[in-house]
Write a protein that holds these residues in place. Structure first.
Motif, PDB file in Angstrom:
ATOM      1  N   LYS B  11       0.853  -1.180   0.000  1.00 43.62           N
ATOM      2  CA  LYS B  11       0.000   0.000   0.000  1.00 43.62           C
ATOM      3  C   LYS B  11       0.892   1.233   0.000  1.00 43.62           C
ATOM      4  O   LYS B  11       1.864   1.308   0.744  1.00 43.62           O
ATOM      5  N   SER B  12       0.511   2.180  -0.851  1.00 39.37           N
ATOM      6  CA  SER B  12       1.311   3.392  -1.045  1.00 39.37           C
ATOM      7  C   SER B  12       0.691   4.569  -0.300  1.00 39.37           C
ATOM      8  O   SER B  12      -0.432   4.502   0.191  1.00 39.37           O
ATOM      9  N   LYS B  13       1.490   5.654  -0.235  1.00 37.16           N
ATOM     10  CA  LYS B  13       0.987   6.962   0.192  1.00 37.16           C
ATOM     11  C   LYS B  13       1.427   7.945  -0.874  1.00 37.16           C
ATOM     12  O   LYS B  13       2.634   8.021  -1.160  1.00 37.16           O
ATOM     13  N   ASN B  14       0.503   8.675  -1.438  1.00 38.32           N
ATOM     14  CA  ASN B  14       0.833   9.608  -2.508  1.00 38.32           C
ATOM     15  C   ASN B  14       1.658   8.938  -3.617  1.00 38.32           C
ATOM     16  O   ASN B  14       2.567   9.544  -4.182  1.00 38.32           O
ATOM     17  N   PHE B  15       1.343   7.718  -3.917  1.00 40.54           N
ATOM     18  CA  PHE B  15       2.013   6.968  -4.985  1.00 40.54           C
ATOM     19  C   PHE B  15       3.476   6.694  -4.669  1.00 40.54           C
ATOM     20  O   PHE B  15       4.277   6.453  -5.564  1.00 40.54           O
ATOM     21  N   GLN B  16       3.872   6.753  -3.398  1.00 44.16           N
ATOM     22  CA  GLN B  16       5.229   6.338  -3.038  1.00 44.16           C
ATOM     23  C   GLN B  16       5.181   5.679  -1.664  1.00 44.16           C
ATOM     24  O   GLN B  16       4.085   5.374  -1.173  1.00 44.16           O
ATOM     25  N   ASP B  17       6.341   5.472  -1.062  1.00 42.02           N
ATOM     26  CA  ASP B  17       6.422   4.849   0.268  1.00 42.02           C
ATOM     27  C   ASP B  17       5.607   3.565   0.358  1.00 42.02           C
ATOM     28  O   ASP B  17       4.761   3.413   1.251  1.00 42.02           O
ATOM     29  N   VAL B 166      -3.846  11.287  -6.608  1.00 44.41           N
ATOM     30  CA  VAL B 166      -2.466  11.070  -6.151  1.00 44.41           C
ATOM     31  C   VAL B 166      -2.262  11.753  -4.798  1.00 44.41           C
ATOM     32  O   VAL B 166      -1.639  11.211  -3.892  1.00 44.41           O
ATOM     33  N   ASP B 167      -2.848  12.954  -4.651  1.00 48.00           N
ATOM     34  CA  ASP B 167      -2.659  13.731  -3.424  1.00 48.00           C
ATOM     35  C   ASP B 167      -3.310  13.074  -2.209  1.00 48.00           C
ATOM     36  O   ASP B 167      -2.852  13.214  -1.092  1.00 48.00           O
ATOM     37  N   HIS B 168      -4.424  12.376  -2.441  1.00 49.38           N
ATOM     38  CA  HIS B 168      -5.148  11.778  -1.314  1.00 49.38           C
ATOM     39  C   HIS B 168      -4.775  10.321  -1.072  1.00 49.38           C
ATOM     40  O   HIS B 168      -5.152   9.746  -0.051  1.00 49.38           O
ATOM     41  N   ASP B 169      -4.048   9.717  -2.015  1.00 49.43           N
ATOM     42  CA  ASP B 169      -3.686   8.302  -1.917  1.00 49.43           C
ATOM     43  C   ASP B 169      -3.057   7.982  -0.557  1.00 49.43           C
ATOM     44  O   ASP B 169      -2.048   8.579  -0.169  1.00 49.43           O
ATOM     45  N   GLY B 170      -3.678   7.071   0.174  1.00 53.19           N
ATOM     46  CA  GLY B 170      -3.125   6.610   1.447  1.00 53.19           C
ATOM     47  C   GLY B 170      -3.235   7.596   2.594  1.00 53.19           C
ATOM     48  O   GLY B 170      -2.783   7.312   3.698  1.00 53.19           O
ATOM     49  N   GLN B 171      -3.836   8.770   2.354  1.00 56.23           N
ATOM     50  CA  GLN B 171      -3.859   9.808   3.392  1.00 56.23           C
ATOM     51  C   GLN B 171      -5.006   9.640   4.390  1.00 56.23           C
ATOM     52  O   GLN B 171      -4.950  10.162   5.496  1.00 56.23           O
ATOM     53  N   ARG B 172      -6.062   8.985   3.968  1.00 62.14           N
ATOM     54  CA  ARG B 172      -7.235   8.763   4.826  1.00 62.14           C
ATOM     55  C   ARG B 172      -7.784  10.089   5.371  1.00 62.14           C
ATOM     56  O   ARG B 172      -8.040  10.227   6.561  1.00 62.14           O
ATOM     57  N   THR B 173      -7.957  11.030   4.456  1.00 64.08           N
ATOM     58  CA  THR B 173      -8.529  12.334   4.829  1.00 64.08           C
ATOM     59  C   THR B 173      -9.810  12.597   4.043  1.00 64.08           C
ATOM     60  O   THR B 173     -10.289  13.722   3.983  1.00 64.08           O
ATOM     61  N   GLY B 174     -10.341  11.583   3.385  1.00 62.75           N
ATOM     62  CA  GLY B 174     -11.527  11.763   2.547  1.00 62.75           C
ATOM     63  C   GLY B 174     -11.131  11.858   1.082  1.00 62.75           C
ATOM     64  O   GLY B 174      -9.969  12.055   0.752  1.00 62.75           O
ATOM     65  N   GLY B 195      -9.067   7.037  -3.599  1.00 65.25           N
ATOM     66  CA  GLY B 195      -7.983   7.803  -2.987  1.00 65.25           C
ATOM     67  C   GLY B 195      -8.460   8.622  -1.808  1.00 65.25           C
ATOM     68  O   GLY B 195      -9.175   9.596  -1.974  1.00 65.25           O
ATOM     69  N   GLY B 196      -8.072   8.201  -0.611  1.00 67.50           N
ATOM     70  CA  GLY B 196      -8.313   9.027   0.568  1.00 67.50           C
ATOM     71  C   GLY B 196      -9.412   8.580   1.511  1.00 67.50           C
ATOM     72  O   GLY B 196      -9.557   9.160   2.590  1.00 67.50           O
ATOM     73  N   ALA B 197     -10.197   7.565   1.137  1.00 67.36           N
ATOM     74  CA  ALA B 197     -11.329   7.191   1.993  1.00 67.36           C
ATOM     75  C   ALA B 197     -10.846   6.723   3.364  1.00 67.36           C
ATOM     76  O   ALA B 197      -9.851   6.012   3.486  1.00 67.36           O
ATOM     77  N   ARG B 198     -11.540   7.157   4.416  1.00 66.83           N
ATOM     78  CA  ARG B 198     -11.198   6.658   5.752  1.00 66.83           C
ATOM     79  C   ARG B 198     -12.373   5.937   6.387  1.00 66.83           C
ATOM     80  O   ARG B 198     -12.215   5.105   7.258  1.00 66.83           O
ATOM     81  N   SER B 199     -13.608   6.279   5.975  1.00 66.45           N
ATOM     82  CA  SER B 199     -14.771   5.611   6.564  1.00 66.45           C
ATOM     83  C   SER B 199     -15.933   5.672   5.579  1.00 66.45           C
ATOM     84  O   SER B 199     -15.866   6.409   4.591  1.00 66.45           O
ATOM     85  N   VAL B 200     -16.988   4.926   5.894  1.00 67.36           N
ATOM     86  CA  VAL B 200     -18.143   4.928   4.993  1.00 67.36           C
ATOM     87  C   VAL B 200     -18.755   6.332   4.855  1.00 67.36           C
ATOM     88  O   VAL B 200     -19.378   6.640   3.851  1.00 67.36           O
ATOM     89  N   GLU B 201     -18.529   7.178   5.874  1.00 67.78           N
ATOM     90  CA  GLU B 201     -19.031   8.550   5.794  1.00 67.78           C
ATOM     91  C   GLU B 201     -18.475   9.274   4.561  1.00 67.78           C
ATOM     92  O   GLU B 201     -19.149  10.095   3.947  1.00 67.78           O
ATOM     93  N   ASP B 202     -17.219   8.951   4.229  1.00 61.47           N
ATOM     94  CA  ASP B 202     -16.605   9.604   3.070  1.00 61.47           C
ATOM     95  C   ASP B 202     -17.264   9.193   1.755  1.00 61.47           C
ATOM     96  O   ASP B 202     -17.205   9.927   0.772  1.00 61.47           O
ATOM     97  N   PHE B 203     -17.857   8.018   1.754  1.00 62.26           N
ATOM     98  CA  PHE B 203     -18.502   7.553   0.522  1.00 62.26           C
ATOM     99  C   PHE B 203     -19.580   8.531   0.080  1.00 62.26           C
ATOM    100  O   PHE B 203     -19.760   8.802  -1.097  1.00 62.26           O
ATOM    101  N   ARG B 204     -20.309   9.052   1.085  1.00 61.11           N
ATOM    102  CA  ARG B 204     -21.434   9.921   0.767  1.00 61.11           C
ATOM    103  C   ARG B 204     -20.975  11.146  -0.029  1.00 61.11           C
ATOM    104  O   ARG B 204     -21.587  11.515  -1.028  1.00 61.11           O
ATOM    105  N   ALA B 205     -19.848  11.744   0.408  1.00 69.71           N
ATOM    106  CA  ALA B 205     -19.346  12.936  -0.273  1.00 69.71           C
ATOM    107  C   ALA B 205     -18.989  12.614  -1.722  1.00 69.71           C
ATOM    108  O   ALA B 205     -19.232  13.411  -2.630  1.00 69.71           O
ATOM    109  N   ALA B 206     -18.426  11.420  -1.927  1.00 74.00           N
ATOM    110  CA  ALA B 206     -18.044  11.027  -3.292  1.00 74.00           C
ATOM    111  C   ALA B 206     -19.285  10.831  -4.158  1.00 74.00           C
ATOM    112  O   ALA B 206     -19.326  11.266  -5.309  1.00 74.00           O
TER     113      ALA B 206
END
Lengths: 200, 248
Positions: B11-17, B166-174, B195-206
């Motif tokens: 699993k990556s963060k921002n397409f690296q690490d 890319v910016d949200h990849d692995g960040q878990r900020t939505g 990219g960025g989902a942390r919980s089902v709550e974030d699904f709604r915004a998407a």
């Protein structure tokens, strides 16, 4: 012996693994001798109608299939394998197997995305060997299709799903069964359906 | 969304690490038990190394995945695409090929149907709230802008687009909501937010931003604030509660 008919269309490996998970011991074969000895037959299928019918013909499987069906062996068609159980399809010019009195139509509503692809709920139309109509749990199956089955006789409809309109997603006539969705890709719902078919 | 590298799950963060998170087939087994709707596998090093899709791996996945799955990474020929689909995948996922060999992508969508070909577009925020398309292979931005790239996918006959931030990849900020909105305006194709989902709550915004489906990697792989590896997946009740809330 449960035989999965290999006629050059579709994803046989997944069907075989789900059948094993459901407690079966399937054999994948394109050999007419093996097929004619089956006590349960699975017709998988992904792709175009004519290609499926030609695939059966080229492999000289039609006489073996007729023989098996004449013995009242339970047959389960999946997706395209269910559609070819009918008389004909808007998708092609070949005649179907004609074991079910139905035609295959194209989804044609203007605002409808075709193919119908993804998970959808399935509602049993009646109690049948494939579905428990009494169960209150919502049943979900995975679909990928642009054409749907239209039965002439409502009695042949086992379950309904809805995409733009209601359509028959599981059909049967005697020992012949067809499902439009993919039980092999539908978690325990698919496994349970296979279990029920194995018990037929 | 499961990333493969050297046959293992990463699993990556921002397409690296990239962090090794375990055995891919074990993950498939757990996601099967948890009844995940669909799995997507991306071999993130295949294109860079010029490697072919790992058919043995695909067969192994198919024997454990009792749900639909898609496979991407290094798919560059019709023969490779056919092999992947014949061995149990529902869809192939293309990324670099869309830009580098569009004529072959077009042949794939004609041969196997639009429904079997998914475009995965990696978007990166640039200045003035604009988005560019990121090339993981070269670690540069591609020339075509977001709207041009989306219409390229459409013209080639792709049946579905994954918009990956890319910016949200692995960040878990939505999710990166504006990128979903921009893409939605540019196409009527089925759109998957990633990219960025942390919980089902974030699904709604998407969904509200116009996504037809949501995907997640870290959210389903890591647990808690220390990011322990623990494969998890919301129950169908949890998912349904989000979808129904969305309808009001």
């Amino acid at each position: 012996m449960i035989v999965i008919v290999d006629y050059g269309v579709g994803n046989l490996g997944s069907v075989a693994s789900m059948l094993r998970r459901a407690g079966g011991d399937p054999v994948v074969s394109c050999d007419p001798d093996v097929i004619s000895r089956a006590d349960k037959l699975i017709l998988p299928g992904v792709g175009a109608f004519d290609r499926a019918m030609n695939g059966l013909e080229e492999r000289h499987l039609l006489p073996a299939l007729q023989e098996v069906v004449a013995r009242e062996t339970p047959v389960l068609g999946i997706c395209l394998g269910a559609q070819i159980l009918g008389r004909k399809s808007e998708e092609g010019i070949c005649a179907g197997l004609g074991w079910l009195d139905m035609e295959v139509k194209k989804f044609s509503s203007k605002d409808l995305r075709v193919p119908h692809m993804g998970w959808n709920t399935v509602t049993p139309a009646k109690n049948s060997l494939l579905f428990d109509a009494i169960s209150t749990e919502e049943q979900r199956f995975y679909f990928v299709h642009s054409y749907y089955m239209q039965c002439r006789n409502e009695e042949n409809i086992l379950a309904i799903s809805s995409y733009g309109k209601d359509f028959a997603c599981a059909v049967s006539c005697g020992h012949i069964y067809g499902v439009q969705f993919h039980p092999e890709k539908s978690h325990r719902f698919g496994m349970n359906l296979f279990k029920r078919f194995l018990d037929v | 969304m499961l990333l493969l590298s050297d046959g293992g799950l990463v699993k990556s963060k921002n397409f690296q690490d990239c962090r090794y998170v375990g055995d891919a087939l074990n993950a498939v087994r757990i996601f099967s038990e948890k009844e995940a709707d669909e799995l997507v596998f991306l071999d993130i090093e295949a294109t860079r190394r010029g490697a072919s899709p790992d058919i043995e791996m695909i067969k192994a996945i198919a024997s454990e995945a009792y749900m639909p799955f898609a496979y991407g990474g290094g798919v560059r020929t019709l023969q490779q695409a056919e092999n992947i689909l014949r061995n149990g995948a529902e869809k192939i996922v293309l990324n670099d090929a869309i830009f580098s060999i569009p004529h072959i992508v077009e042949e794939m969508t004609k041969e196997f149907g639009s429904q079997a070909v998914v475009a995965c577009i990696d978007v990166k925020r640039i200045i003035f709230g604009k988005y560019a398309i990121f090339s993981y292979k070269d670690r540069t931005l591609r020339k075509p802008d977001l709207v041009t790239s989306i219409s390229l996918c459409e013209n080639l006959g792709c049946g579905e687009i994954i918009v990956q931030s890319v910016d949200h990849d692995g960040q878990r900020t939505g999710y990166d909501v504006p990128s979903i909105q921009r893409t939605r305006k540019a196409t009527s194709l089925p759109l998957v937010a990633l990219g960025g989902a942390r919980s089902v709550e974030d699904f709604r915004a998407a969904f509200q931003a116009g996504a037809d489906a949501v995907a997640a990697g870290s959210m389903f792989i890591f647990w808690g604030k220390y990011q322990a590896v623990l494969i998890n997946y919301p129950t169908s009740q949890e998912i349904r509660s989000i979808l129904h809330a969305d309808m009001h």
